[in-house]
Design a protein around this motif. Sequence first.
Motif, PDB file in Angstrom:
ATOM      1  N   TYR A 252       5.729  -4.242  -2.437  1.00  0.00           N
ATOM      2  CA  TYR A 252       6.506  -3.254  -3.181  1.00  0.00           C
ATOM      3  C   TYR A 252       6.688  -3.599  -4.652  1.00  0.00           C
ATOM      4  O   TYR A 252       6.909  -2.699  -5.468  1.00  0.00           O
ATOM      5  CB  TYR A 252       7.873  -3.051  -2.523  1.00  0.00           C
ATOM      6  CG  TYR A 252       7.820  -2.168  -1.303  1.00  0.00           C
ATOM      7  CD1 TYR A 252       7.408  -0.840  -1.407  1.00  0.00           C
ATOM      8  CD2 TYR A 252       8.171  -2.646  -0.046  1.00  0.00           C
ATOM      9  CE1 TYR A 252       7.350  -0.019  -0.289  1.00  0.00           C
ATOM     10  CE2 TYR A 252       8.129  -1.829   1.074  1.00  0.00           C
ATOM     11  CZ  TYR A 252       7.714  -0.521   0.940  1.00  0.00           C
ATOM     12  OH  TYR A 252       7.659   0.291   2.047  1.00  0.00           O
ATOM     13  N   THR A 414       4.080   1.544  -5.490  1.00  0.00           N
ATOM     14  CA  THR A 414       5.493   1.868  -5.657  1.00  0.00           C
ATOM     15  C   THR A 414       6.090   1.259  -6.917  1.00  0.00           C
ATOM     16  O   THR A 414       6.865   1.920  -7.624  1.00  0.00           O
ATOM     17  CB  THR A 414       6.287   1.403  -4.426  1.00  0.00           C
ATOM     18  OG1 THR A 414       5.602   1.813  -3.244  1.00  0.00           O
ATOM     19  CG2 THR A 414       7.665   2.015  -4.416  1.00  0.00           C
ATOM     20  N   GLN A 498      11.429  -1.860  -0.303  1.00  0.00           N
ATOM     21  CA  GLN A 498      11.076  -0.704  -1.124  1.00  0.00           C
ATOM     22  C   GLN A 498      12.005  -0.567  -2.325  1.00  0.00           C
ATOM     23  O   GLN A 498      11.559  -0.204  -3.429  1.00  0.00           O
ATOM     24  CB  GLN A 498      11.103   0.567  -0.272  1.00  0.00           C
ATOM     25  CG  GLN A 498      10.459   1.791  -0.918  1.00  0.00           C
ATOM     26  CD  GLN A 498      11.408   2.581  -1.807  1.00  0.00           C
ATOM     27  OE1 GLN A 498      12.624   2.402  -1.762  1.00  0.00           O
ATOM     28  NE2 GLN A 498      10.847   3.465  -2.618  1.00  0.00           N
TER      29      GLN A 498
END
Length: 553
Positions: A252, A414, A498
């Motif tokens: 992430y 991300t 995340q």
Amino acid sequence: MPDNSDAIAALAEEYQQFRYRQSPMWAHMSGEYAHAGAFTDVSAAGEAETVRQAGEFAARARAISEDDLGEQDRLSREMLIWDATSTAETAALGDAELGADPIFGAQASVGMYLPKLGIPTPEVAEAMVDKLRGIATYFTDLADRHRDGIAAGRTPAAFAAADTIQQLDEWLTSPLAEDRLLNIAPTPEGVDRAALLARMQDVVADHVRPAVATYRAVLCDEVMPVAREDEQVGLLHVPGGEEAYATLTRFYTTTDLTPQEIHEIGLEQVADLERQYAELGPAAVGTDDVPTILAALRDDPKLHHTDGDEIVEASKRAMEKARGVMGDWFGRLPQSDCEVEPTTSGAIAYYFRPALDGSRGGVFFMNVSEPEGWGRYEIESTSYHEGIPGHHLQIAIAQELEGLPDFRKTAFVTAYSEGWGLYTERLADEMGLYGSPLDRMGMLAADSMRACRLVVDTGMHALGWSRQQAIDYLLANSEKSVGHATAEIDRYAVTPGQALSYMIGRLEILRIREAAQQRQGERFDIKAFHDVVLGSGALPLSVLAAHVARRLT
């Protein structure tokens, strides 16, 4: 024999088809209809096949020599290696065994996504029936994965399982004729919509709802008795969890930062934001006392909206301001526009990329189900992050790039995408877009949440924090209410790592910009910098840094 450039192009196209097969809902949403009749495969066999195929793609990309490759082909090779390797590593973590997810789980999201899936032809309409059968298989397989997890001592958090059960109950007790899966997009001429919906309703009754009931029973009878309580909500308390969180942290953030290092960065950012609140507070809310500032943002009804339409209109005004000055800060602008629409489901705000076939532009959704939850100070920073110049420029420009393989145009990195979104909240301040000190306070409030994420996500999953400890930290260091803070922490608990991507991504993009400014001095052009950052699609941050350094010497 094809040259290296041709080999990269061929492998990239093959890999994109693999991505479509792995994520058929995303493919359908993007306007790729070859897998319109499929749904996500969470079976153990499907997971193992994903690991195998992704590993093979990574190995094949490494085997292609960099000799004679141009700049974009080199980036494609690096992206293939990174993306395929990451896919294999994360798929191998067995996430479905912990898959009770009240935030992003299918029972929470499928009703929101289904109406957005285009049905341009009778063939795609017919495929919708098969898609519902795939949804039934998904829930049956997910129940099996939970049983596998229980056998291995890997169980979801109790709150996540309990909240999921409640959502499943609401679904199963809703009238069959009004089932969420029957809310589909307009159908084309030549399709008997009533007959199609009747067939879909039969599949819901005969296949989907029984599968959902089976999944619910497994959660109630088998998962809940052994689910992890709030004191053990983090991955640290799951067998193999420490290694899994390290893998997710790398994925992430696209960095080698350890969870402890990220935790410390978060603490530093939170401390720096206290200073910024104190400086802006008198002009915004009449005090420099940080706890008083946060309490006012949280509780003062004058600082909150009461009407959903007003929220959407305020967002549209912010976007229009941004459109007016884009040419001063960006050389390349997307051809597709971005609209703002209200919704009453899903996250508080989110962006849908334009369809690949040009049939739909970008859409930025504002969740207005609880208007009072929106601070007036939040609208502008949220609009700049999700819409213009945030995710819309980043995603729409990537899709419109010529000469790049499709997988590059639609890649998910991300730290790059969320880092860019957060970067643009501060960029909007440079651009003079915030209308008042209170709107600028919203920028700080958004930063607080992202800085706190570094602390609480690592706290829960690497340092052993309880759910309540994480909630208390967010309440003490942001303007979030108890309800919103709890919802945020629950999100981080079920999607480990995340939440790290936003602030780590923003800080790295800023570092890359500062390095370019130091190299170029007076030659530095902010428009050129943004065009380089956005001009090759999403990239891991280390790859982005090297790319910018080559371009802006």
